[in-house]
Design an enzyme around this catalytic site. Structure first.
Site, PDB file in Angstrom:
ATOM      1  N   ASP A 120       0.879  -1.527   0.115  1.00  0.00           N
ATOM      2  CA  ASP A 120      -0.067  -0.149  -0.016  1.00  0.00           C
ATOM      3  C   ASP A 120       1.173   1.073  -0.058  1.00  0.00           C
ATOM      4  O   ASP A 120       1.833   1.470   0.742  1.00  0.00           O
ATOM      5  CB  ASP A 120      -0.915  -0.187   1.301  1.00  0.00           C
ATOM      6  CG  ASP A 120      -2.045   1.064   1.227  1.00  0.00           C
ATOM      7  OD1 ASP A 120      -3.465   0.197   1.281  1.00  0.00           O
ATOM      8  OD2 ASP A 120      -1.970   2.028   0.965  1.00  0.00           O
ATOM      9  N   ALA A 169      -7.591   1.338  -5.758  1.00  0.00           N
ATOM     10  CA  ALA A 169      -7.918   2.332  -6.948  1.00  0.00           C
ATOM     11  C   ALA A 169      -8.534   3.556  -6.152  1.00  0.00           C
ATOM     12  O   ALA A 169      -9.053   3.349  -5.099  1.00  0.00           O
ATOM     13  CB  ALA A 169      -8.910   1.684  -7.878  1.00  0.00           C
ATOM     14  N   THR A 184     -16.429  -2.281 -10.034  1.00  0.00           N
ATOM     15  CA  THR A 184     -17.246  -1.480  -9.459  1.00  0.00           C
ATOM     16  C   THR A 184     -18.960  -1.709 -10.128  1.00  0.00           C
ATOM     17  O   THR A 184     -18.743  -1.508 -11.332  1.00  0.00           O
ATOM     18  CB  THR A 184     -17.091  -0.152  -9.355  1.00  0.00           C
ATOM     19  OG1 THR A 184     -18.041   0.606  -8.853  1.00  0.00           O
ATOM     20  CG2 THR A 184     -16.543   0.512 -10.520  1.00  0.00           C
ATOM     21  N   TYR A 195     -14.354   7.603 -13.207  1.00  0.00           N
ATOM     22  CA  TYR A 195     -14.162   6.407 -12.278  1.00  0.00           C
ATOM     23  C   TYR A 195     -14.700   5.248 -12.840  1.00  0.00           C
ATOM     24  O   TYR A 195     -13.816   4.196 -13.089  1.00  0.00           O
ATOM     25  CB  TYR A 195     -14.580   6.827 -10.838  1.00  0.00           C
ATOM     26  CG  TYR A 195     -14.678   5.539  -9.982  1.00  0.00           C
ATOM     27  CD1 TYR A 195     -13.587   4.901  -9.690  1.00  0.00           C
ATOM     28  CD2 TYR A 195     -16.024   4.725  -9.472  1.00  0.00           C
ATOM     29  CE1 TYR A 195     -13.773   3.831  -8.781  1.00  0.00           C
ATOM     30  CE2 TYR A 195     -16.095   3.914  -8.802  1.00  0.00           C
ATOM     31  CZ  TYR A 195     -14.748   3.056  -8.428  1.00  0.00           C
ATOM     32  OH  TYR A 195     -15.141   2.113  -7.669  1.00  0.00           O
ATOM     33  N   LYS A 198     -12.451   1.818 -14.533  1.00  0.00           N
ATOM     34  CA  LYS A 198     -12.621   0.374 -13.956  1.00  0.00           C
ATOM     35  C   LYS A 198     -12.980  -0.548 -15.013  1.00  0.00           C
ATOM     36  O   LYS A 198     -12.586  -1.664 -15.128  1.00  0.00           O
ATOM     37  CB  LYS A 198     -13.781   0.357 -12.952  1.00  0.00           C
ATOM     38  CG  LYS A 198     -13.269   0.774 -11.393  1.00  0.00           C
ATOM     39  CD  LYS A 198     -12.660  -0.202 -10.572  1.00  0.00           C
ATOM     40  CE  LYS A 198     -11.759   0.355  -9.305  1.00  0.00           C
ATOM     41  NZ  LYS A 198     -11.643  -0.431  -8.430  1.00  0.00           N
ATOM     42  N   ILE A 245     -28.483  16.363   1.279  1.00  0.00           N
ATOM     43  CA  ILE A 245     -28.904  15.166   0.066  1.00  0.00           C
ATOM     44  C   ILE A 245     -28.695  15.789  -1.104  1.00  0.00           C
ATOM     45  O   ILE A 245     -29.343  16.836  -1.474  1.00  0.00           O
ATOM     46  CB  ILE A 245     -30.543  15.186   0.577  1.00  0.00           C
ATOM     47  CG1 ILE A 245     -30.654  14.339   2.002  1.00  0.00           C
ATOM     48  CG2 ILE A 245     -31.008  13.975  -0.746  1.00  0.00           C
ATOM     49  CD1 ILE A 245     -32.236  14.449   2.201  1.00  0.00           C
ATOM     50  N   ARG A 301     -29.228   3.178  -3.635  1.00  0.00           N
ATOM     51  CA  ARG A 301     -27.965   2.381  -3.868  1.00  0.00           C
ATOM     52  C   ARG A 301     -28.183   1.061  -3.061  1.00  0.00           C
ATOM     53  O   ARG A 301     -29.070   1.128  -2.146  1.00  0.00           O
ATOM     54  CB  ARG A 301     -26.681   3.078  -2.844  1.00  0.00           C
ATOM     55  CG  ARG A 301     -26.529   4.429  -3.780  1.00  0.00           C
ATOM     56  CD  ARG A 301     -25.598   4.026  -5.224  1.00  0.00           C
ATOM     57  NE  ARG A 301     -25.370   5.326  -5.794  1.00  0.00           N
ATOM     58  CZ  ARG A 301     -26.041   5.956  -6.696  1.00  0.00           C
ATOM     59  NH1 ARG A 301     -27.331   5.629  -7.113  1.00  0.00           N
ATOM     60  NH2 ARG A 301     -25.617   7.033  -7.295  1.00  0.00           N
TER      61      ARG A 301
HETATM   62  N1  UDP Z   1     -25.081  11.499  -0.955  1.00  0.00           N
HETATM   63  C1  UDP Z   1     -25.515  12.415  -0.631  1.00  0.00           C
HETATM   64  N2  UDP Z   1     -24.902  13.338   0.065  1.00  0.00           N
HETATM   65  C2  UDP Z   1     -23.552  13.103   0.466  1.00  0.00           C
HETATM   66  C3  UDP Z   1     -22.960  11.870   0.269  1.00  0.00           C
HETATM   67  C4  UDP Z   1     -23.797  11.082  -0.539  1.00  0.00           C
HETATM   68  O1  UDP Z   1     -26.790  12.672  -0.944  1.00  0.00           O
HETATM   69  O2  UDP Z   1     -23.237  14.092   1.342  1.00  0.00           O
HETATM   70  C5  UDP Z   1     -25.620  10.505  -1.944  1.00  0.00           C
HETATM   71  C6  UDP Z   1     -24.856  10.168  -3.331  1.00  0.00           C
HETATM   72  O3  UDP Z   1     -25.532  11.255  -4.251  1.00  0.00           O
HETATM   73  C7  UDP Z   1     -25.465   8.841  -3.703  1.00  0.00           C
HETATM   74  C8  UDP Z   1     -25.430   8.136  -2.438  1.00  0.00           C
HETATM   75  O4  UDP Z   1     -25.780   9.120  -1.277  1.00  0.00           O
HETATM   76  O5  UDP Z   1     -26.622   9.059  -4.337  1.00  0.00           O
HETATM   77  C9  UDP Z   1     -24.260   7.152  -2.198  1.00  0.00           C
HETATM   78  O6  UDP Z   1     -23.072   8.094  -2.185  1.00  0.00           O
HETATM   79  P1  UDP Z   1     -21.750   7.577  -1.741  1.00  0.00           P
HETATM   80  O7  UDP Z   1     -20.612   8.773  -2.315  1.00  0.00           O
HETATM   81  O8  UDP Z   1     -21.649   7.134  -0.367  1.00  0.00           O
HETATM   82  O9  UDP Z   1     -21.371   6.489  -2.914  1.00  0.00           O
HETATM   83  P2  UDP Z   1     -21.368   6.282  -4.402  1.00  0.00           P
HETATM   84  O10 UDP Z   1     -22.713   5.639  -4.806  1.00  0.00           O
HETATM   85  O11 UDP Z   1     -21.076   7.339  -5.018  1.00  0.00           O
HETATM   86  O12 UDP Z   1     -20.410   5.179  -4.901  1.00  0.00           O
END
Ligand code: UDP
Length: 327
Positions: free
Chosen positions: A31, A74, A116, A140, A144, A206, A220
């Site tokens: 790492d 990554a 991913t 991103y 991947k 949000i 998610r």
């Molecule tokens: N999210 C949010 N507010 C935050 C961080 C994330 O509303 O401060 C939302 C983001 O838009 C996504 C979900 O939470 O819909 C998960 O985001 P995260 O960054 O945890 O993971 P990702 O899906 O990007 O890998």
């Protein structure tokens, strides 16, 4: 087996290491500590080095007589990749090229790769099965997808064997509370919400409530890091020369941002102030896995099937380590 875990001091990698060691494997962590934490790895098993240092990788692979590599190293933030794609192509794609070349030069043929859900972009429907079109909508996800394609080509041309595990949203922490999620700056939903409960942030924003979902916020599939770790352990039994496997790892259940915040309120007992802000560039509206193939192929069964215990393990870690690893 003798295993080299690249990125084994990071969030998902460190949980993988625990499970692999628990199963009796000899595990070495490699790492660069750019995102990982020294104290998340055993001092006597940590090699600090860069993915771009091909000679060092080669000597580690040879000297430690490594049987298989697990590649967790990554950059993995959607928003960051939109703002700084060069960093993503350099670390993820070029770094992986150096790793594959080091493996080729030292005759190590087996690789487990952290892929991913972001490779699918904005899928037409959910749950997402492995064969769905790969149309990433952010750098991103694209890096991947390139890496998966590199693995296909290396398998076909050089007889390499790989298992690409496509994580949905890694969440939670080891139940001991000894290791967990610690990013600086933090951008992931659950840790940010829990930081509000800890009094470290005033509120959670949000990112958009006008998505085509039931409550308008993004959906998610949150999968516990130890369940991801279990899948890696099982994948070690599925190497076949010249062949690759690609599997989607999620629970098959989706939760909206609002549901996650409510769950964190229930777990922490804190009101957690939330406000609605702009959409975050690069965010698809709904990503939920169809984990059928992973379950069938690996004999994998997630231990955490609801959001509540996932958030409970995360809260346990954050309460015990309010400032993460403190480095
Ligand atoms: N999210 C949010 N507010 C935050 C961080 C994330 O509303 O401060 C939302 C983001 O838009 C996504 C979900 O939470 O819909 C998960 O985001 P995260 O960054 O945890 O993971 P990702 O899906 O990007 O890998």
């Amino acid at each position: 087996m003798r295993l080299l875990v690249i990125g084994g001091a990071g969030y998902v990698g460190s949980h993988g290491v625990r499970v692999l060691e628990g199963a009796g494997h000899e595990v070495w962590v490699y790492d660069n500590l750019s995102r990982g934490h020294r104290s998340a790895a055993r001092a006597d098993r940590l090699i600090v080095g860069s993915l771009h240092d091909q000679p060092l990788l080669e000597s580690v692979l040879r000297d430690r007589q490594i049987d298989a590599v697990l590649h967790y190293a990554a950059f993995a933030l959607v928003g960051e990749s939109v703002g700084n794609p060069a960093m993503y192509y350099h670390n993820n794609v070029i770094g992986s090229y150096h790793l594959l070349e080091a493996m080729r030069a030292s005759g190590v043929q087996n690789l487990i790769f952290s892929s991913t859900t972001a490779i699918f972009g904005e899928p037409e429907k959910t749950p997402i099965a492995e064969h769905f079109p790969k149309q990433p909508i952010n750098p991103y996800g694209f890096t991947k997808l390139v890496m998966e394609r590199m693995l296909d080509d290396y398998a076909q041309a050089y007889g390499m064997s790989f298992v690409a595990l496509r994580y949905f949203n890694a969440a939670g922490a080891h139940p001991s509370g000894e290791i967990g999620e610690d990013h600086t700056p933090e951008s992931h939903l659950i840790p940010i919400v829990l930081q509000v409960a800890l009094g470290q942030r005033e509120k959670i924003t949000i990112y958009g409530n006008d998505y085509p979902t039931l409550d308008g916020t993004c959906i998610r599939d949150y999968i516990h890091v130890d369940d991801l770790a279990d899948a890696h352990l099982l994948a070690l039994d599925h190497f076949a020369p010249g062949k690759g496997l690609k599997l989607n790892l999620g629970t098959g259940r989706g939760h909206s941002v609002k549901e996650v915040i409510d769950c964190c309120r229930a777990v922490t007992g804190h009101p957690i102030q939330a406000e609605v802000g702009e959409r975050r560039p690069g965010d698809p509206s709904a990503l939920v896995a169809d984990p059928t193939l992973a379950k069938k192929t690996l004999g994998w069964q997630p231990r955490y099937n609801t959001l509540l215990p996932i958030v409970e393990t995360a809260w346990n870690w954050h309460q015990k380590h309010p400032h993460g690893y403190g480095d």
